[in-house]
Motif scaffolding. Structure first.
Motif, PDB file in Angstrom:
ATOM      1  N   CYS A 227     -11.279 -21.923   7.583  1.00  0.00           N
ATOM      2  CA  CYS A 227     -10.799 -20.609   7.976  1.00  0.00           C
ATOM      3  C   CYS A 227     -11.928 -19.929   8.737  1.00  0.00           C
ATOM      4  N   GLN A 228     -11.669 -19.561   9.969  1.00  0.00           N
ATOM      5  CA  GLN A 228     -12.703 -18.966  10.807  1.00  0.00           C
ATOM      6  C   GLN A 228     -12.388 -17.489  11.030  1.00  0.00           C
ATOM      7  N   ILE A 229     -13.295 -16.638  10.556  1.00  0.00           N
ATOM      8  CA  ILE A 229     -13.093 -15.199  10.709  1.00  0.00           C
ATOM      9  C   ILE A 229     -13.878 -14.749  11.937  1.00  0.00           C
ATOM     10  N   TYR A 230     -13.179 -14.493  13.025  1.00  0.00           N
ATOM     11  CA  TYR A 230     -13.838 -14.040  14.255  1.00  0.00           C
ATOM     12  C   TYR A 230     -13.907 -12.517  14.275  1.00  0.00           C
ATOM     13  N   THR A 231     -15.124 -12.011  14.492  1.00  0.00           N
ATOM     14  CA  THR A 231     -15.298 -10.568  14.429  1.00  0.00           C
ATOM     15  C   THR A 231     -16.299 -10.096  15.486  1.00  0.00           C
ATOM     16  N   ASP A 232     -16.827  -8.880  15.316  1.00  0.00           N
ATOM     17  CA  ASP A 232     -17.726  -8.347  16.347  1.00  0.00           C
ATOM     18  C   ASP A 232     -19.205  -8.563  16.016  1.00  0.00           C
ATOM     19  N   VAL A 233     -19.496  -9.274  14.939  1.00  0.00           N
ATOM     20  CA  VAL A 233     -20.876  -9.721  14.673  1.00  0.00           C
ATOM     21  C   VAL A 233     -20.848 -11.243  14.576  1.00  0.00           C
ATOM     22  N   ASP A 234     -22.010 -11.884  14.808  1.00  0.00           N
ATOM     23  CA  ASP A 234     -21.973 -13.348  14.873  1.00  0.00           C
ATOM     24  C   ASP A 234     -22.246 -14.005  13.523  1.00  0.00           C
ATOM     25  N   GLY A 235     -21.903 -13.305  12.447  1.00  0.00           N
ATOM     26  CA  GLY A 235     -22.041 -13.898  11.130  1.00  0.00           C
ATOM     27  C   GLY A 235     -22.304 -12.836  10.088  1.00  0.00           C
ATOM     28  N   VAL A 236     -22.619 -13.306   8.889  1.00  0.00           N
ATOM     29  CA  VAL A 236     -22.986 -12.402   7.806  1.00  0.00           C
ATOM     30  C   VAL A 236     -24.495 -12.182   7.901  1.00  0.00           C
ATOM     31  N   TYR A 237     -24.893 -10.934   7.886  1.00  0.00           N
ATOM     32  CA  TYR A 237     -26.304 -10.581   8.023  1.00  0.00           C
ATOM     33  C   TYR A 237     -26.898 -10.181   6.669  1.00  0.00           C
ATOM     34  N   THR A 238     -28.230 -10.086   6.666  1.00  0.00           N
ATOM     35  CA  THR A 238     -28.918  -9.683   5.436  1.00  0.00           C
ATOM     36  C   THR A 238     -28.486  -8.287   5.002  1.00  0.00           C
ATOM     37  N   THR A 239     -28.098  -7.453   5.968  1.00  0.00           N
ATOM     38  CA  THR A 239     -27.444  -6.181   5.665  1.00  0.00           C
ATOM     39  C   THR A 239     -26.675  -5.774   6.920  1.00  0.00           C
ATOM     40  N   ASP A 240     -25.909  -4.694   6.838  1.00  0.00           N
ATOM     41  CA  ASP A 240     -25.130  -4.266   8.003  1.00  0.00           C
ATOM     42  C   ASP A 240     -26.065  -3.981   9.185  1.00  0.00           C
ATOM     43  N   PRO A 241     -25.954  -4.758  10.266  1.00  0.00           N
ATOM     44  CA  PRO A 241     -26.861  -4.554  11.412  1.00  0.00           C
ATOM     45  C   PRO A 241     -26.718  -3.172  12.059  1.00  0.00           C
ATOM     46  N   ARG A 242     -25.647  -2.472  11.734  1.00  0.00           N
ATOM     47  CA  ARG A 242     -25.512  -1.114  12.278  1.00  0.00           C
ATOM     48  C   ARG A 242     -26.466  -0.148  11.585  1.00  0.00           C
ATOM     49  N   VAL A 243     -26.890  -0.492  10.395  1.00  0.00           N
ATOM     50  CA  VAL A 243     -27.802   0.381   9.653  1.00  0.00           C
ATOM     51  C   VAL A 243     -29.244  -0.107   9.777  1.00  0.00           C
ATOM     52  N   GLU A 244     -29.444  -1.416   9.789  1.00  0.00           N
ATOM     53  CA  GLU A 244     -30.787  -1.976   9.957  1.00  0.00           C
ATOM     54  C   GLU A 244     -30.755  -2.978  11.110  1.00  0.00           C
ATOM     55  N   PRO A 245     -31.202  -2.533  12.308  1.00  0.00           N
ATOM     56  CA  PRO A 245     -31.164  -3.425  13.470  1.00  0.00           C
ATOM     57  C   PRO A 245     -32.007  -4.693  13.283  1.00  0.00           C
ATOM     58  N   LYS A 246     -32.931  -4.662  12.320  1.00  0.00           N
ATOM     59  CA  LYS A 246     -33.747  -5.873  12.083  1.00  0.00           C
ATOM     60  C   LYS A 246     -33.050  -6.860  11.155  1.00  0.00           C
ATOM     61  N   ALA A 247     -31.825  -6.542  10.749  1.00  0.00           N
ATOM     62  CA  ALA A 247     -31.094  -7.462   9.865  1.00  0.00           C
ATOM     63  C   ALA A 247     -30.978  -8.819  10.543  1.00  0.00           C
ATOM     64  N   ARG A 248     -30.921  -9.860   9.738  1.00  0.00           N
ATOM     65  CA  ARG A 248     -30.943 -11.224  10.259  1.00  0.00           C
ATOM     66  C   ARG A 248     -29.677 -11.958   9.851  1.00  0.00           C
ATOM     67  N   ARG A 249     -29.175 -12.773  10.754  1.00  0.00           N
ATOM     68  CA  ARG A 249     -27.986 -13.562  10.423  1.00  0.00           C
ATOM     69  C   ARG A 249     -28.352 -14.677   9.448  1.00  0.00           C
ATOM     70  N   LEU A 250     -27.495 -14.903   8.462  1.00  0.00           N
ATOM     71  CA  LEU A 250     -27.714 -15.995   7.519  1.00  0.00           C
ATOM     72  C   LEU A 250     -26.907 -17.200   8.000  1.00  0.00           C
TER      73      LEU A 250
END
Ligand code: ADP
Ligand code: ASP
Ligand code: MG
Length: 408
Positions: free
Chosen positions: A169-192
């Motif tokens: 099941c592929q969930i296509y969205t506006d970020v390229d994955g699950v990040y360490t935290t919401d990249p909208r709040v912490e731009p330094k968040a990293r994709r896992l």
């Protein structure tokens, strides 16, 4: 050849151009030899717009009628995507939840999927037709339209993948994955690259809206391989894995936060056995879910009893608490909406002490007051004033080195 369920979210379906782009992605996957079943959300903003219309008529709208209306957002996008696919020479057919059929219980606005009849979709796939299914909606035993709660298209996607025994099941969205935290709040968040199912479940339940919690529960129950990817950029995304990660991995995988809670305090309650039950009993009877609970004992042998509920239940919870406070001869009820819950999540916490203390030190160093605390095996949550959200998330992200260490 694989059978893939691809779910495209609101931003991905946000305009005619974007829908065309989604069609090109579906067509490309099909050309690579895969069978594709598509699930889509309404155009971004549409469900909010409909909600506002209903609120304008009556702030407490009839839940059945609300669902009848909310489900229309997805009816538009399924047809548009089917048209866009046909334009590219890809045979496609759109389906409402009731046409599939996706059967749910009758809990309007937060219905649960009971069963899915995948026959029609599998027949389409066999015939080379791409089925495009409306997310977020279903039908109850009496033929009423139901919806699955905000963000529910994720759950439609995973439930369909389970029913069809899809390969992924592929969930296509506006970020390229699950990040360490919401990249909208912490731009330094990293994709896992990967996150364990357990951690994803915690992240989702603690407020990370990248996946609706029920979709993660479904994935766990039926062992659906689940991946979060970007509609707008190529990449591997994040795989939700069912394997435990190794011990040397990072202690903390992510930071979640939830802005949707409200805090209530029944103050000056006589401190005697049965108080918690006396307060929370009526709250539960009113069908209100309680999240965090704290009870303090004051010197004069009265107690303050504090708990949090979803913001949608705030008014009713206040009414019920005031009534209980009167009956118990308590001092009164205080409420707060200017709060946010911030949580650290990580399976690594299990084997390491001291994470909580470190978290509290970091917040103290920033002058952030903690109003409530709760912990479990793989998470620590605190409630703080909402104006400190960004500061807290960024300070914790740095202190736990989430921007540096690959967690998995
Ligand atoms: P869609 O409309 O595709 O369902 P959502 O808005 O529901 O998209 O979910 C994607 C959003 O989730 C991202 O834009 C991001 O701001 C937010 N988000 C929250 N927490 C995370 C996280 N840990 N990793 C990635 N995105 C997150
Ligand atoms: N359109 C619905 C919502 O906005 C469902 C979804 O997007 O997943 O909540
Ligand atoms: Mg979503």
């Amino acid at each position: 050849m694989a059978l893939l369920v691809q779910k495209y979210g609101g931003t991905s379906m946000g305009s005619v151009e974007r829908i065309d782009h989604v069609a090109s992605k579906v067509a490309a996957a099909r050309e690579r030899g895969h069978q594709i079943v598509v699930v889509v959300s309404a155009m971004s903003g549409e469900t909010d717009r409909l909600m506002k219309l209903a609120k304008g008529i009556n702030p407490r709208s009839n839940p059945r009628e609300l669902d009848q209306m909310l489900a229309t957002g997805e009816q538009v996008t399924i047809a548009l995507l089917a048209m866009a696919l046909e334009k590219r020479g890809v045979p496609a057919r759109s389906y409402l939840g009731s046409q599939v059929a996706i059967h749910t219980d009758q809990a309007y606005n937060k219905a649960r999927i009971k069963s899915i009849d995948g026959e029609r979709l599998l027949a389409d796939c066999k015939a080379g037709i791409v089925p495009v299914v409306a997310g977020f909606q279903g039908v109850d035993d009496e033929g009423n339209i139901t919806t699955l709660g905000r963000g529910g298209s994720d759950t439609t996607g995973v439930a369909l993948a389970a029913a069809l025994k899809a390969d992924e099941c592929q969930i296509y969205t506006d970020v390229d994955g699950v990040y360490t935290t919401d990249p909208r709040v912490e731009p330094k968040a990293r994709r896992l690259d990967r996150i364990t199912f357990e951690e994803m479940l915690e992240m989702a339940s603690l407020g990370s809206k990248v996946l609706q919690i029920r979709s993660v529960e479904f994935a766990g129950k039926y062992k659906v391989p689940l991946r979060v990817l970007s509609t707008f950029q190529e990449g591997p995304g994040t795989l939700i894995t069912f394997e435990e990660t190794k011990m040397e991995d990072a202690l903390i995988s992510g930071i979640a936060f939830n802005r949707d809670e409200a805090q209530l305090t029944v103050s000056g309650v006589p401190d005697r056995p049965g108080i918690a039950a006396a307060i929370l009993g009526p709250v539960g009877e009113a069908n209100i879910e309680v999240d965090m609970i704290v009870q303090n004992v004051a010197a004069d042998s009265t107690t303050d009893f504090t708990f949090t509920v979803h913001r949608n239940d705030y008014e009713r919870a206040t009414e019920v608490s005031k009534k209980v406070a009167e009956e118990l001869k308590a001092k009164g009820v205080r409420t707060a909406l200017d709060i946010v819950k911030v949580s650290l999540v990580g399976v690594g916490m299990r084997s390491h002490a001291g994470i909580a203390a470190q978290m509290f030190r970091v917040l103290a160093a920033e002058g952030i007051n903690i109003r409530m605390i709760s912990t479990s095996e793989i998470k620590i949550s605190v409630v703080i004033e909402d104006k400190y959200l960004e500061l807290a998330v960024r300070a914790l992200h740095k202190a736990f080195k989430l921007d540096e260490n690959p967690a998995h």
